[in-house]
Design an enzyme around this catalytic site. Structure first.
Site, PDB file in Angstrom:
ATOM      1  N   ASP A   9       0.721  -1.272   0.086  1.00 11.20           N
ATOM      2  CA  ASP A   9       0.065   0.125   0.128  1.00 11.20           C
ATOM      3  C   ASP A   9       0.617   1.272  -0.057  1.00 11.20           C
ATOM      4  O   ASP A   9       0.617   2.133   0.929  1.00 11.20           O
ATOM      5  CB  ASP A   9      -1.052  -0.198   1.229  1.00 11.20           C
ATOM      6  CG  ASP A   9      -0.174   0.074   2.563  1.00 11.20           C
ATOM      7  OD1 ASP A   9       0.988  -0.217   2.508  1.00 11.20           O
ATOM      8  OD2 ASP A   9      -0.724   0.508   3.339  1.00 11.20           O
ATOM      9  N   HIS A 236       9.114  -0.636   9.211  1.00  8.87           N
ATOM     10  CA  HIS A 236       8.420  -1.977   9.396  1.00  8.87           C
ATOM     11  C   HIS A 236       8.540  -2.936   8.046  1.00  8.87           C
ATOM     12  O   HIS A 236       8.622  -4.039   8.291  1.00  8.87           O
ATOM     13  CB  HIS A 236       6.969  -1.426   9.582  1.00  8.87           C
ATOM     14  CG  HIS A 236       6.597  -0.662  10.653  1.00  8.87           C
ATOM     15  ND1 HIS A 236       6.492  -0.925  12.125  1.00  8.87           N
ATOM     16  CD2 HIS A 236       6.134   0.672  10.687  1.00  8.87           C
ATOM     17  CE1 HIS A 236       6.198   0.086  12.736  1.00  8.87           C
ATOM     18  NE2 HIS A 236       5.976   1.138  11.868  1.00  8.87           N
TER      19      HIS A 236
HETATM   20  C1  BDR Z   1       2.105  -0.683   8.751  1.00 14.89           C
HETATM   21  O1  BDR Z   1       1.361   0.204   8.325  1.00 14.89           O
HETATM   22  C2  BDR Z   1       1.664   1.185   7.340  1.00 14.89           C
HETATM   23  O2  BDR Z   1       1.498   2.423   7.589  1.00 14.89           O
HETATM   24  C3  BDR Z   1       3.246   0.871   7.301  1.00 14.89           C
HETATM   25  O3  BDR Z   1       3.345   1.016   5.726  1.00 14.89           O
HETATM   26  C4  BDR Z   1       3.277  -0.632   7.582  1.00 14.89           C
HETATM   27  O4  BDR Z   1       2.970  -1.450   6.575  1.00 14.89           O
HETATM   28  C5  BDR Z   1       2.972  -0.472  10.169  1.00 14.89           C
HETATM   29  O5  BDR Z   1       1.980  -0.593  11.058  1.00 14.89           O
HETATM   30 CA    CA Z   2       2.441  -0.781   4.260  1.00 18.81          CA
END
Ligand code: BDR
Ligand code: CA
Length: 316
Positions: A9, A236
């Site tokens: 995303d 992340h």
């Molecule tokens: C996840 O949420 C999104 O905002 C980041 O891309 C990551 O995949 C972390 O909680």
């Molecule tokens: Ca993400």
């Protein structure tokens, strides 16, 4: 090389995860699918194409996926990723690759059949596409060699609510379907991902660099450092990609994972029950410094601004 599909995303950390996946010698990215999450699906698709093109990966197809969660309206995270989802990055690739007409869940199923038994699927956004793919092909867990999910907050607080992590919270019904489907899954949750961070001082050291990975990192972190004024953010999604290439980077517990969908206060909470032979592993420890090394060697990002011994801090 392991064939992988990335479901994204895109998103600041998704962008860096794509760059890392392209650079890791263990992985061969065969397709990228997109989903509404950090931004709407159209923006996520354009961002994904732009990032792949930035790295010259014009032959990797991108497939557009779900525009909203299975049962709920879409709520974005532009506050964290900037209006365009890429932190206002100024990147102009020279050429552009294709966006497929086939929808993401169908692409997942077709690719899984084609690489049956060897495909690794890496989900870095809400799990809507994968839940839909399971509905299309209930045998999907047999075809996928391993599923890596960036999602969940198991023994730590969430980042959207006290209990829930963004990807799981966004579409808890989809996450519930995926958790129940029987995939050989590694859940790479906030328990491990918040330890790997991108610091303001590191960004400043990248100013003027012409390496594609370093430039990307400099550009996509504009919003975080210049507008939001924070001093670091967690990588992340790159952590999940590193684990997809080298699963030994994490240790954890074999477990049955359950995603709670209601009531609203605990929406998206991930709970787990240890079970020795369960197909899922909940990551609990990460070889943080090895991930920093990969980011340095493969993406051109120097380590954190702190001394290596402090990199293990679980700062928010
Ligand atoms: C996840 O949420 C999104 O905002 C980041 O891309 C990551 O995949 C972390 O909680
Ligand atoms: Ca993400």
């Amino acid at each position: 090389m392991i064939p992988v599909v990335l479901d994204v995303d895109t998103g600041v950390d998704d962008a860096l995860a794509l760059g890392l996946a392209l650079a890791l010698p263990e992985l061969r990215v065969v397709a990228v699918t997109t989903v509404a999450g950090n931004v709407d699906v159209e923006q996520a698709t354009q961002n994904t194409r732009r990032v792949l093109d930035w790295f010259g990966a014009v032959s990797i197809p991108v497939a557009r996926g779900a525009s909203q969660p299975l049962l709920r309206p879409h709520q974005d995270a532009r506050e964290f990723h900037g209006t365009d989802g890429l932190g206002g990055a100024m990147l102009t690739p020279r050429r552009s690759g294709p966006i497929l007409d086939t929808a993401a869940p169908e692409v997942m199923v077709r690719t899984a059949r084609r690489y049956a038994g060897s495909l690794r699927l890496v989900c870095l956004g809400p799990l809507t596409n994968l839940a839909m793919a399971v509905r299309l092909e209930p045998r999907l867990p047999e075809f996928i060699e391993r599923l890596i999910v960036m999602g969940g907050a198991f023994a730590v607080p969430g980042n959207v609510t006290p209990f829930a992590e963004f990807n799981v919270w966004s579409d808890p019904e989809a996450a519930h379907i995926v958790a129940e489907a029987g995939f050989r899954t590694i859940w790479v949750g906030l328990d491990v991902t918040t330890a790997v961070r991108f610091y303001r001082a590191v960004r400043e050291s990248l100013a003027g660099s012409n390496l594609p990975g370093a430039r990307l990192a400099y550009e996509v972190s504009r919003w975080a450092f210049d507008q939001r004024g924070i001093d670091s953010f967690a990588l992340h999604d790159p952590v999940a990609v590193a684990v997809a290439a080298q699963p030994d980077l994490v240790t954890g517990e074999r477990a049955v994972v359950q995603v709670l969908t209601s009531p609203n206060e605990i929406r998206g909470r991930t709970v787990w029950r240890a079970q020795t032979h369960a197909p899922a592993l909940v990551a609990q420890e990460l070889h943080t410094q090895a991930v920093y090394k990969l980011l340095q060697e493969r993406l051109g990002l120097p380590g954190g601004e702190e001394e290596p011994t402090q990199w293990d801090d679980h700062a928010p």
